[in-house]
Design a protein around this motif. Structure first.
Motif, mmCIF file in Angstrom:
data_model
loop_
_atom_site.group_PDB
_atom_site.id
_atom_site.type_symbol
_atom_site.label_atom_id
_atom_site.label_comp_id
_atom_site.label_asym_id
_atom_site.label_seq_id
_atom_site.Cartn_x
_atom_site.Cartn_y
_atom_site.Cartn_z
ATOM 1 N N ASN A 273 -0.418 1.670 9.366
ATOM 2 C CA ASN A 273 0.302 0.486 9.617
ATOM 3 C C ASN A 273 -0.706 -0.308 10.765
ATOM 4 O O ASN A 273 -0.602 -1.728 10.549
ATOM 5 C CB ASN A 273 1.543 0.723 9.965
ATOM 6 N N GLU B 131 -2.073 -3.981 9.843
ATOM 7 C CA GLU B 131 -1.592 -5.216 10.628
ATOM 8 C C GLU B 131 -2.966 -5.960 11.203
ATOM 9 O O GLU B 131 -2.794 -7.229 11.156
ATOM 10 C CB GLU B 131 -0.703 -4.813 11.797
ATOM 11 N N SER C 260 -1.792 -7.100 3.027
ATOM 12 C CA SER C 260 -0.505 -6.255 2.497
ATOM 13 C C SER C 260 -0.797 -5.052 2.029
ATOM 14 O O SER C 260 -1.954 -4.595 1.690
ATOM 15 C CB SER C 260 -0.103 -7.350 1.440
ATOM 16 N N PRO C 261 0.274 -4.054 2.196
ATOM 17 C CA PRO C 261 -0.088 -2.831 1.471
ATOM 18 C C PRO C 261 -0.593 -2.806 0.228
ATOM 19 O O PRO C 261 -1.318 -1.775 0.165
ATOM 20 C CB PRO C 261 1.356 -2.229 1.709
ATOM 21 N N SER C 262 -0.448 -3.405 -0.575
ATOM 22 C CA SER C 262 -0.528 -3.567 -1.929
ATOM 23 C C SER C 262 -2.212 -3.807 -2.115
ATOM 24 O O SER C 262 -2.793 -3.625 -2.998
ATOM 25 C CB SER C 262 0.020 -4.325 -2.878
ATOM 26 N N GLN C 263 -2.632 -4.382 -0.949
ATOM 27 C CA GLN C 263 -4.011 -4.788 -1.141
ATOM 28 C C GLN C 263 -5.199 -3.654 -0.116
ATOM 29 O O GLN C 263 -6.328 -3.953 -0.210
ATOM 30 C CB GLN C 263 -4.364 -6.018 -0.180
#
Length: 214
Positions: A149, A153, A158-161
């Protein structure tokens, strides 16, 4: 397509187990405990140092024994040459290629951060990592998603990337807890149970197979 590649360290980028086994066995022998062979030590890997210590000591894992072994092991390890700890063939080339492609790079490991940085400075000094997030006593270790995380940040994606690349069941759980995809490498310290995990995007035999995701 992915924009951020987060790598595990031990068993993924670096082949480090032999020096760890040598130093652990020296510490175990010094304290009068039973030594482990390389294969036995594999079953202890994946967690932070306290979790590894507990598994290494087995039924002798009292707080006093764990503290004594930790102090002895760390003293031996940090003062050793660690000449057997080397990047896996192809790891540097992959990092260079990803960097040239504009992919953001990071490391998340249960190894101490300063130890990771010492090897990165020695072997990967031409690689610009967004963040190296190792084990620190004041933050949760993997499979907590906290390290991932922080990296996501800082990278501003994004998490999907993002994708996590590791070799163990702990790495898969870490990626799953962070809600990002996971690629598993077969040259590390994992086994068939890890390679067949349904959460894994792909199990790869070569670093070059990772490039298609970027």
């Amino acid at each position: 397509m992915k924009k951020l590649s987060i790598f595990d360290f031990d068993g993924t980028l670096f082949n480090s187990v032999d020096d760890v086994v040598i130093c652990f066995n020296e510490a175990l022998a010094k304290l009068g405990f039973e030594c482990l062979n390389r294969e036995e030590f594999f079953s202890c890997l994946g967690g932070n140092i306290d979790e590894i210590l507990s598994l290494v000591l087995k039924d002798q894992n009292t707080p006093e024994n764990m503290e004594a072994l930790k102090e002895t092991y760390l003293d031996i390890y940090y003062n050793s040459e660690k000449e057997n700890t080397l990047p896996f063939p192809g790891s540097h080339e992959l990092l260079l290629k990803l960097q040239e492609m504009g992919v953001l790079l990071a490391i998340n490991s249960n190894r101490f951060t300063d130890s990771i940085e010492s090897f990165v400075d020695r072997f990967f000094d031409d690689i610009d990592f967004v963040l190296i997030e190792g084990h620190n006593f004041d933050t949760p270790s993997k499979p907590s998603p906290e390290g991932i995380n922080k990296i996501i940040e800082k990278a501003g994606v994004s998490p999907s990337q993002a994708v996590y690349i590791g070799d163990s069941g702990t790495d898969i759980k870490t990626a799953q807890n962070a809600g990002i995809d996971c690629i598993v490498v077969k040259w590390g310290y994992g086994d068939e149970n890890v390679w067949q995990n349904d959460y894994v995007l792909e199990c790869v035999d070569e670093f070059s197979q990772i490039l298609k995701y970027f």
